[in-house]
Scaffold this motif. Sequence first.
Motif, PDB file in Angstrom:
ATOM      1  N   VAL A   1      35.045   8.972  34.296  1.00 28.92           N
ATOM      2  CA  VAL A   1      34.688   7.985  33.261  1.00 28.92           C
ATOM      3  C   VAL A   1      35.826   6.987  33.063  1.00 28.92           C
TER       4      VAL A   1
ATOM      5  N   GLU B   1      26.596   7.767  34.664  1.00 30.01           N
ATOM      6  CA  GLU B   1      26.240   8.007  33.261  1.00 30.01           C
ATOM      7  C   GLU B   1      25.027   8.921  33.152  1.00 30.01           C
TER       8      GLU B   1
ATOM      9  N   TRP C   1      31.162   9.597  27.644  1.00 31.05           N
ATOM     10  CA  TRP C   1      31.069   8.140  27.803  1.00 31.05           C
ATOM     11  C   TRP C   1      31.219   7.438  26.458  1.00 31.05           C
TER      12      TRP C   1
ATOM     13  N   ARG D   1      34.532   5.187  25.582  1.00 34.23           N
ATOM     14  CA  ARG D   1      34.284   3.766  25.270  1.00 34.23           C
ATOM     15  C   ARG D   1      34.883   3.422  23.906  1.00 34.23           C
TER      16      ARG D   1
END
Length: 377
Positions: free
Chosen positions: A47, A228, A238, A242
Motif C-alpha cells: 500500500v 485494493e 488503504w 491514505r
Amino acid sequence: MKKYTLIASATMGLESVVKDECKELGFENVTTFNGRVEFDGNEEDIVKANLHLRCADRVFVKMGEFKALTFDNLFENIKRIPWENIITVDGEFPISWVSSVKCKLFSKSDIQRIVKKAIVERLRMAYQTDELVETGAQYRVKIQAHNDIFLIMLDTSGEGLHKRGYRNLINEAPMKETMAAALVLLSRWKGGDRAMLDPMCGTGTIAIEAAMIARNVAPGVNRNFASEKWSIIPENLWVDLRDEAFSKEDYDKEVKIYASDLDEGTIEIARLNAIRAGVDEEIEFKCMNFLELENMAEKGCLITNPPYGDRLLDDDAVERLYGLMGDIFMMRFPKWSYYIITSYENFEKSFGKKATKNRKLYNGGIKCHYYQYYGAR
C-alpha cells in the motif's frame, strides 16, 4: 503480516532515484537491477509503495525467478509457485505482459499459454475444484525473461503509477509524471525560500510535481489500485494509510513556483491540471515567451523540458533556441541552478556552458541527458 519480495519497476536511468525513495519510506533490503528495484515488504508496504513512490512505474509482488530452457521446465516451475497464497478461488489472472530476450523460449503466445495452464492446474489442486470462474479481483501476471532467466510477477498497481489522476488534458509530447517528479527530486529542490521556474512548462507537469513534492502530497493518494480488491490486504489498511498521507501534507512551508509557455491554450490546460492536483495556489502560470523572462528571486532552481528530437526536427532551430536559453538564463538568472533535459547531443556547446553534471535518462523512449548547472549556494 506475510513477507514478500516487492518490485518497483523504473524507467532506465531512474533506478537509483527509486532506490532512494524506497529507503526513505523505510523499506528493507533495497537492491537495484536494470529497470527495477527490489525490496522486502508486507501488505502494508504494498500500500505504501503504491501511494508514495513518485518515480516508479508500477509495484509488483515477485512470485518467482528461475531458469527455463524448455516449456516443460517453464510449466513445472510455474506450477511450484504457491499462487493460492495471493490469488483467490474466483480471482481473474490474465497473463497480461510477456517479454523474452535472448531466450530459447521466445514465442510470447506459447509462454502465455503454458503459464496460464500451469497456474490453472496449481489453483485447481489448491482449491480442490474443477472450475475457476475468474469473476473476482484481478491479479495480472507479468513475465519478464532474459538470457533464459524468467522473472514472474503480480501487478499490484493496475494502471501505471504515472496516472496520478490530475492530467486528463495533455498536449503533444507530454512528459510522464514519474519522469517530471524525478527531474525535481534530482534537483534537490523542495520549496522554502528558493523559487522554482519552468519557462517552457507545456501542460505544467514539472511545476505540478514540484508543488506536490514541496507540499508532501502523496502522488497516489487520489487514485485507485488493482490490489485494493485483493483479499490479502485489509480494506482498512488503504483507508488508514491514505489518512496518514493526508495528515503529513505540509501547507505551512513557503512555496514559490513560476511556470510559463508560449501557447495560451497550453497554459490554460496547465492551470486546469494544477486545480485538479490541488496545487493551483502554489504555481503562478503565465502565457509568455521565455525571452521576456525577468528574474523573480536572487536564487532559485530552473527545471525545464525544452523542445528536442521529434518535437523540433530542425537542428538549426534547436541550436538557436538553446543559444538563446543560455544567454537569457545566465544573464537574468546568474545565481540560479539550471536543470535541462534534452536529447540534443551538442546541447552544452549551443547553450554556451559545460554542465556541472549530466545524467543519461530515457524520456518517452528517447535517449536524453539531464544537464545540471549548479548555482550559488
